[in-house]
Design an enzyme around this catalytic site. Structure first.
Site, PDB file in Angstrom:
ATOM      1  N   LYS A 213       2.400   1.687  -5.287  1.00 54.58           N
ATOM      2  CA  LYS A 213       3.034   0.637  -6.551  1.00 54.58           C
ATOM      3  C   LYS A 213       2.839   0.200  -7.794  1.00 54.58           C
ATOM      4  O   LYS A 213       2.857   1.155  -9.053  1.00 54.58           O
ATOM      5  CB  LYS A 213       3.589  -1.059  -6.150  1.00 54.58           C
ATOM      6  CG  LYS A 213       4.817  -1.598  -5.235  1.00 54.58           C
ATOM      7  CD  LYS A 213       4.946  -2.202  -5.336  1.00 54.58           C
ATOM      8  CE  LYS A 213       3.785  -2.730  -5.073  1.00 54.58           C
ATOM      9  NZ  LYS A 213       3.334  -3.320  -3.681  1.00 54.58           N
TER      10      LYS A 213
ATOM     11  N   SER B  56      -2.911 -10.239  -5.463  1.00 50.81           N
ATOM     12  CA  SER B  56      -3.930 -10.281  -3.899  1.00 50.81           C
ATOM     13  C   SER B  56      -5.078  -9.203  -3.925  1.00 50.81           C
ATOM     14  O   SER B  56      -4.629  -8.388  -4.306  1.00 50.81           O
ATOM     15  CB  SER B  56      -3.526 -10.971  -2.766  1.00 50.81           C
ATOM     16  OG  SER B  56      -2.572 -10.276  -2.395  1.00 50.81           O
TER      17      SER B  56
ATOM     18  N   LYS C  13       1.853  -8.096 -13.605  1.00 54.40           N
ATOM     19  CA  LYS C  13       1.384  -8.870 -12.084  1.00 54.40           C
ATOM     20  C   LYS C  13       1.495  -9.787 -11.561  1.00 54.40           C
ATOM     21  O   LYS C  13       0.515 -10.945 -11.453  1.00 54.40           O
ATOM     22  CB  LYS C  13       0.275  -7.670 -12.257  1.00 54.40           C
ATOM     23  CG  LYS C  13       0.015  -7.789 -10.490  1.00 54.40           C
ATOM     24  CD  LYS C  13       0.825  -6.795 -10.074  1.00 54.40           C
ATOM     25  CE  LYS C  13       0.497  -6.754  -7.977  1.00 54.40           C
ATOM     26  NZ  LYS C  13       1.293  -6.183  -7.637  1.00 54.40           N
TER      27      LYS C  13
ATOM     28  N   ALA D  52       4.674  -8.154  -5.545  1.00 54.85           N
ATOM     29  CA  ALA D  52       3.706  -7.669  -4.350  1.00 54.85           C
ATOM     30  C   ALA D  52       4.663  -7.345  -3.177  1.00 54.85           C
ATOM     31  O   ALA D  52       4.895  -8.181  -2.628  1.00 54.85           O
ATOM     32  CB  ALA D  52       3.321  -9.433  -4.489  1.00 54.85           C
TER      33      ALA D  52
ATOM     34  N   GLU E 154       0.915  -0.831   0.269  1.00 63.28           N
ATOM     35  CA  GLU E 154      -0.341   0.408  -0.146  1.00 63.28           C
ATOM     36  C   GLU E 154       0.887   1.495  -0.157  1.00 63.28           C
ATOM     37  O   GLU E 154       0.877   2.399   0.501  1.00 63.28           O
ATOM     38  CB  GLU E 154      -1.319  -0.071   1.577  1.00 63.28           C
ATOM     39  CG  GLU E 154      -1.864  -0.711   1.366  1.00 63.28           C
ATOM     40  CD  GLU E 154      -2.665  -0.986  -0.015  1.00 63.28           C
ATOM     41  OE1 GLU E 154      -3.640   0.020  -0.360  1.00 63.28           O
ATOM     42  OE2 GLU E 154      -3.353  -2.177  -0.316  1.00 63.28           O
ATOM     43  N   VAL E 155       1.753   1.274  -0.749  1.00 65.36           N
ATOM     44  CA  VAL E 155       2.632   2.784  -1.418  1.00 65.36           C
ATOM     45  C   VAL E 155       2.854   3.455  -2.196  1.00 65.36           C
ATOM     46  O   VAL E 155       3.468   4.206  -2.422  1.00 65.36           O
ATOM     47  CB  VAL E 155       4.202   2.194  -0.124  1.00 65.36           C
ATOM     48  CG1 VAL E 155       4.576   1.817   0.512  1.00 65.36           C
ATOM     49  CG2 VAL E 155       4.811   1.185  -1.900  1.00 65.36           C
TER      50      VAL E 155
ATOM     51  N   ASN F   2       7.037   8.964  -3.346  1.00 69.13           N
ATOM     52  CA  ASN F   2       5.083   9.234  -3.472  1.00 69.13           C
ATOM     53  C   ASN F   2       4.807   9.865  -2.766  1.00 69.13           C
ATOM     54  O   ASN F   2       4.140   9.324  -1.263  1.00 69.13           O
ATOM     55  CB  ASN F   2       4.588   7.662  -3.294  1.00 69.13           C
ATOM     56  CG  ASN F   2       3.131   7.480  -3.923  1.00 69.13           C
ATOM     57  OD1 ASN F   2       2.654   8.616  -4.373  1.00 69.13           O
ATOM     58  ND2 ASN F   2       2.549   6.536  -4.063  1.00 69.13           N
ATOM     59  N   CYS F   3       4.530  10.820  -2.713  1.00 64.25           N
ATOM     60  CA  CYS F   3       4.123  12.343  -1.425  1.00 64.25           C
ATOM     61  C   CYS F   3       1.826  12.349  -1.951  1.00 64.25           C
ATOM     62  O   CYS F   3       1.713  13.224  -2.237  1.00 64.25           O
ATOM     63  CB  CYS F   3       4.663  13.434  -2.019  1.00 64.25           C
ATOM     64  SG  CYS F   3       6.556  13.629  -1.780  1.00 64.25           S
TER      65      CYS F   3
END
Length: 219
Positions: free
Chosen positions: A15, A41, A37, A116, A12-13, A174-175
């Site tokens: 990608k 999941s 990918k 993943a 959850e960053v 990622n801001c």
């Protein structure tokens, strides 16, 4: 053909968000790309596909099929090795490697492989995502969500890549959270302590135009 394995400092960053924007900028510039990918999941609420797979297909306007970009999918958003054991699915490094390398003979300018989660995400009780990257021997593009804890997570990931002689092609800040303070200071700290300059600083609601400079670095 250029090849990059996209990983995060954690799950959850952003990608997939980064992947889809890279796809869009490639499409805009007539750069022939494919984003895989291999392991996914978490089923989308809108279809039977995993959410990340669906996002990638949407970015390509469905010119590829799910089977072309994804090998293994799990409906539950759970660590791959746990749900694989529960459902008796073998996440084989060799099978994943073959799935990816089968794309090498396609007429592409760039191949992205979105991982993943993070670098050491387990695939089984004895293998991790790192093992796949080592088997492929391709550079890594690292995504870090700038927030409390990101300095430690980013440095640990970079140190582990260096320890295994895996090339870091670049890292993206990622801001996406406008409430986070001292964003530039955190990025500067990562740069100073890692020795790697930030390849791109992506703000919330960025569009593909913000990725053009990054695409030039990669291609």
């Amino acid at each position: 053909m250029k090849k990059f394995f996209i990983i995060g400092t954690n799950t959850e960053v952003g990608k997939t968000y980064i992947s889809t924007k890279l796809i869009e900028v490639c499409e805009h510039q007539n750069i022939k790309s494919l984003c895989l990918k291999p392991v996914a999941s978490g089923q989308s609420q809108f279809s039977e596909l995993c959410e990340d797979v669906e996002s990638i297909l949407n970015a390509y306007k469905h010119k590829f099929t799910a089977a072309e970009i994804n090998l293994i999918s799990f409906n539950q958003a759970v660590a791959p090795h746990i749900i694989a054991a529960k459902t008796k699915v073998d996440i084989s490094i060799e099978n994943l490697k073959q799935f990816i390398e089968d794309k090498y003979n396609q007429d592409l300018d760039i191949l992205f492989i979105e991982g993943a989660g993070g670098l050491l995400t387990p695939y089984s009780d004895h293998t991790t995502q790192l093992d796949l990257i080592k088997a492929l021997q391709i550079p890594v593009l690292l995504v870090s969500a700038i927030k409390v804890g990101c300095i430690n997570h980013t440095l640990l990931t970079i140190n582990e890549l260096n320890r295994h002689n895996i090339k870091l092609a670049g890292w993206i800040a990622n801001c996406n959270d406008s409430n986070i303070k001292y964003i530039d200071e955190q990025i500067n700290t990562i740069e100073e302590l890692s020795g790697y300059k930030c390849s791109a600083k992506i703000s919330r609601n960025a569009d593909y135009l913000d990725f053009i400079d990054l695409s030039k670095i990669l291609i």
